[in-house]
Design a protein around this motif. Structure first.
Motif, PDB file in Angstrom:
ATOM      1  N   SER A 303       5.305  -2.056   2.561  1.00  0.00           N
ATOM      2  CA  SER A 303       4.606  -3.322   2.358  1.00  0.00           C
ATOM      3  C   SER A 303       5.397  -4.491   2.917  1.00  0.00           C
ATOM      4  O   SER A 303       4.840  -5.436   3.468  1.00  0.00           O
ATOM      5  CB  SER A 303       4.343  -3.541   0.860  1.00  0.00           C
ATOM      6  OG  SER A 303       3.589  -2.477   0.334  1.00  0.00           O
ATOM      7  N   ASP A 304       6.740  -4.418   2.739  1.00  0.00           N
ATOM      8  CA  ASP A 304       7.601  -5.506   3.195  1.00  0.00           C
ATOM      9  C   ASP A 304       8.883  -4.907   3.742  1.00  0.00           C
ATOM     10  O   ASP A 304       9.892  -4.804   3.042  1.00  0.00           O
ATOM     11  CB  ASP A 304       7.906  -6.467   2.044  1.00  0.00           C
ATOM     12  CG  ASP A 304       8.715  -7.682   2.511  1.00  0.00           C
ATOM     13  OD1 ASP A 304       8.910  -7.818   3.730  1.00  0.00           O
ATOM     14  OD2 ASP A 304       9.131  -8.475   1.648  1.00  0.00           O
ATOM     15  N   ALA A 313       8.125  -1.761  -6.259  1.00  0.00           N
ATOM     16  CA  ALA A 313       6.688  -1.991  -6.172  1.00  0.00           C
ATOM     17  C   ALA A 313       5.995  -0.747  -6.699  1.00  0.00           C
ATOM     18  O   ALA A 313       6.505   0.349  -6.580  1.00  0.00           O
ATOM     19  CB  ALA A 313       6.277  -2.272  -4.730  1.00  0.00           C
ATOM     20  N   LEU A 314       4.817  -0.890  -7.276  1.00  0.00           N
ATOM     21  CA  LEU A 314       4.165   0.221  -7.945  1.00  0.00           C
ATOM     22  C   LEU A 314       3.045   0.797  -7.095  1.00  0.00           C
ATOM     23  O   LEU A 314       2.303   0.073  -6.440  1.00  0.00           O
ATOM     24  CB  LEU A 314       3.596  -0.248  -9.287  1.00  0.00           C
ATOM     25  CG  LEU A 314       4.643  -0.825 -10.247  1.00  0.00           C
ATOM     26  CD1 LEU A 314       3.932  -1.326 -11.494  1.00  0.00           C
ATOM     27  CD2 LEU A 314       5.668   0.213 -10.604  1.00  0.00           C
ATOM     28  N   CYS A 315       2.961   2.127  -7.099  1.00  0.00           N
ATOM     29  CA  CYS A 315       1.828   2.769  -6.445  1.00  0.00           C
ATOM     30  C   CYS A 315       0.566   2.496  -7.254  1.00  0.00           C
ATOM     31  O   CYS A 315       0.620   2.242  -8.442  1.00  0.00           O
ATOM     32  CB  CYS A 315       2.068   4.279  -6.368  1.00  0.00           C
ATOM     33  SG  CYS A 315       3.495   4.731  -5.349  1.00  0.00           S
ATOM     34  N   SER A 316      -0.574   2.573  -6.608  1.00  0.00           N
ATOM     35  CA  SER A 316      -1.837   2.284  -7.296  1.00  0.00           C
ATOM     36  C   SER A 316      -2.227   3.444  -8.193  1.00  0.00           C
ATOM     37  O   SER A 316      -2.053   4.599  -7.845  1.00  0.00           O
ATOM     38  CB  SER A 316      -2.940   2.041  -6.266  1.00  0.00           C
ATOM     39  OG  SER A 316      -2.596   0.976  -5.427  1.00  0.00           O
ATOM     40  N   PRO A 317      -2.772   3.164  -9.374  1.00  0.00           N
ATOM     41  CA  PRO A 317      -3.194   4.237 -10.280  1.00  0.00           C
ATOM     42  C   PRO A 317      -4.511   4.850  -9.834  1.00  0.00           C
ATOM     43  O   PRO A 317      -5.362   4.193  -9.263  1.00  0.00           O
ATOM     44  CB  PRO A 317      -3.346   3.516 -11.614  1.00  0.00           C
ATOM     45  CG  PRO A 317      -3.684   2.105 -11.235  1.00  0.00           C
ATOM     46  CD  PRO A 317      -2.964   1.830  -9.947  1.00  0.00           C
ATOM     47  N   THR A 318      -4.672   6.132 -10.120  1.00  0.00           N
ATOM     48  CA  THR A 318      -5.943   6.785  -9.826  1.00  0.00           C
ATOM     49  C   THR A 318      -6.754   6.983 -11.088  1.00  0.00           C
ATOM     50  O   THR A 318      -7.953   7.189 -11.040  1.00  0.00           O
ATOM     51  CB  THR A 318      -5.703   8.168  -9.186  1.00  0.00           C
ATOM     52  OG1 THR A 318      -4.895   8.950 -10.084  1.00  0.00           O
ATOM     53  CG2 THR A 318      -4.961   8.017  -7.884  1.00  0.00           C
TER      54      THR A 318
END
Length: 588
Positions: A303-304, A313-318
């Motif tokens: 991301s950066d 940074a957090l991964c997106s939840p499913t």
């Protein structure tokens, strides 16, 4: 109990006497038979056997039990009798004063409690089953206290029922041995949990007093797993209250970079259970697993790519679920228990060290946890001390001052160079002078831990020169370029790496100006540091810490040289005299 500690043959134990007589009938059997015969005739052995027999006999004959279980009631009756006494003597007054003392009465109350076995928790009777159920259930009662129960609950995604999500190692639920992950919760204190959320169940638990009664349907899965013996060093800071995806914030374990953690369970792919090493609290807490944390760091770098602050940074939840821990408040906000699969950890490139910095190589190192074990000092084990830091921070000056405190003990390796030898120089003392062809060949074969080129001449330090000092029993002290750490930090050398950090920018300018420090950036002239060079020191220091901080065993802020040297001397003493945590592969 009397025991003859110097028994004569006529007072020997009959069993030993018979054994000795049988032994004498045996044909001579050499040293073993002679030793056994001497042992059976020793006075010490017969005295020990007598002690043993006396204790066994006393245990069989004597029964220890309290003479009465109502000593306090008897005391009250004595008081009533004293009230009928007309004239009092000195003995009467002394006895009355003794019986009225609070400490004496406390002893009598304690005596009665022990005699009546009134020291177990009082649990209410298990409620009878009101109807016959085909499904096997179990009733579990726990005494509520200030300690959390050490279990979390959630709604099963398929059935919609309330189940035990996890049992924290060392908690009250775990110690009971009666509650396991996967058990279905039917009732809590007689209240059905059907169609209720984990937050509703939590409210019931929080309003309960005294004991908590669970009616559970056993999962019939595996029981409590055994604690693992894995210890890891945390390579990042973690604050569970700032993690929106932890299953239950109150079950989280906060830690700082450098803390040693005891990983007691890795059953969950995303959330491990751990305790801080040496912490007296036996209940484990949740921490992100290595796979989860690596995924977060990769996500952050993608991301950066330029970020260097190290914040995860957090991964997106499913999928989302609500998991709460009984006895402790839990946010009703749904929290993620499953995360998107993250990319696998890329393999590290094998490149020859060069003075040219290579960010691509360094950024592929993903610091999360490092498995560690204690390395105990022993004769012949001498660990080199490696001082690393930004150019101009003062690591070379600290190295020189450390060696000056004891030149026989602390030694630095002699560098190699391809430049011509000057008339005032001695080969093997100032430098090891070799041809450029020979040095290039050794570099290509990986014999140098660091090397570089200056004004057309090669300079470097070999691993062999470091090992020679170690094998001589002396402490090797080096201050290499930071990228040399990749070749130094090996099970073969086992270095102790000290990061020399500058103070704040303002303090750096103030202290170096006051000490009339000369710039190390310009080898052609002696001048003070420029403003730009001070800024370069700060930037380089932050960058080194970001890329290599997971390798550091200790940090020393070089605010004042004398104070920094004192800290370095203490560190050097610890390395050689105290057991320290090192990568587990170093002690295998």
């Amino acid at each position: 109990m009397y025991v003859n500690m110097d028994p004569t043959p006529e007072h020997w134990d009959p069993a030993l006497t018979r054994l000795l007589a049988s032994l004498k009938e045996v044909q001579p059997g050499g040293e073993d038979v002679a030793f056994l015969s001497e042992l059976l005739q020793s006075k010490q052995l017969h005295a020990l056997v007598q002690v043993h027999n006396k204790i066994v006999a006393k245990g069989k004959d004597d029964k220890f039990y309290p003479l009465l279980s109502n000593a306090m009631q008897v005391t009250l009756e004595v008081f009533e009798l004293f009230g009928e006494v007309v004239s009092a003597s000195k003995d009467y007054e002394e006895l009355l004063g003794l019986l009225q003392k609070p400490h004496f009465q406390a002893i009598l109350c304690t005596h009665d409690a022990v005699a009546q076995k009134d020291y177990y928790p009082h649990l209410p009777d298990v409620p009878p089953e009101l109807d016959d159920e085909e499904e096997t259930v179990k009733i579990v009662q726990l005494v509520k206290s200030d300690e959390p129960l050490g279990a979390t609950i959630k709604t099963d995604e398929e059935t919609g029922k309330i189940v035990i999500a996890r049992v924290m190692h060392g908690g009250a639920a775990d110690r009971s041995g009666l509650i396991h992950a996967g058990d279905e919760v039917i009732e809590v204190n007689g209240i059905s949990v059907e169609n209720k959320t984990p937050a509703d169940v939590l409210a019931i638990l929080q309003s309960s007093e005294g004991t908590i009664t669970f009616k559970l349907v056993p999962s019939f899965g595996k029981g409590g797993s055994r604690e693992s013996k894995v210890r890891v060093r945390a390579l990042f800071n973690y604050n569970s209250s700032e993690d929106p995806y932890i299953p239950c914030k109150e079950a989280g374990l906060d830690f700082k970079k450098g803390d040693v953690l005891h990983i007691v369970s890795q059953d969950d792919a995303y959330w491990w259970q751990a305790r801080r090493e040496g912490d007296r609290v036996m209940r484990a807490g949740l921490i992100p697993s290595r796979a989860l944390q690596e995924g977060r760091i990769i996500h952050e770098r993608q991301s950066d790519p330029q970020t260097m602050d190290g914040k995860p940074a957090l991964c997106s939840p499913t999928a989302a679920s609500s998991e709460c821990a009984p006895k402790t408040p839990c946010s009703p906000t749904p929290t993620a228990t499953a995360l998107l699969p993250c990319k696998s950890t890329p393999k590290v490139k094998k490149i020859i060290y060069d003075i040219t910095e290579n960010d691509d190589f360094d950024r592929e190192m993903i610091p999360t946890y490092e498995e560690v074990a204690r390395l105990y000092p022993r004769p012949g084990l001498v660990r080199p001390i490696v001082l690393v830091g930004a150019p101009g921070v003062g690591r070379n000056e600290l190295r020189r001052r450390l060696i000056a405190t004891d030149p026989e003990k602390y030694v630095t390796p002699i560098p190699f160079t391809s430049r011509p030898q000057k008339s005032s120089e001695q080969n093997g003392k100032d430098y090891m002078f070799v041809s450029r062809e020979k040095m290039e060949q050794d570099i290509s074969e990986g014999k140098f831990i660091e090397h570089g080129e200056y004004k057309g001449n090669l300079y470097g330090t070999t691993a062999e020169s470091v090992e020679t000092i170690i094998n001589s029993g002396r402490v090797c002290v080096i201050s290499p370029h930071w990228q040399a750490l990749k070749m130094l930090r090996t099970p073969r050398l086992r270095p102790y790496i000290v990061f020399i950090r500058p103070p704040t920018h303002e303090r750096l300018i103030e202290t170096r100006t006051a000490a009339n420090a000369r710039s190390t950036f310009d080898k052609e002239s002696s001048r003070a540091f420029s403003e730009e060079e001070f800024s370069d020191i700060m930037r380089s220091s932050n960058r080194i810490n970001f890329l290599y901080g997971y390798m550091f065993d200790e940090e020393i802020i070089n605010d004042d040289l004398a104070s920094a040297l004192t800290q370095l001397l203490k560190a050097a003493w610890r390395v050689q005299s105290e057991p320290l945590w090192v990568p587990a592969s170093w002690v295998q």
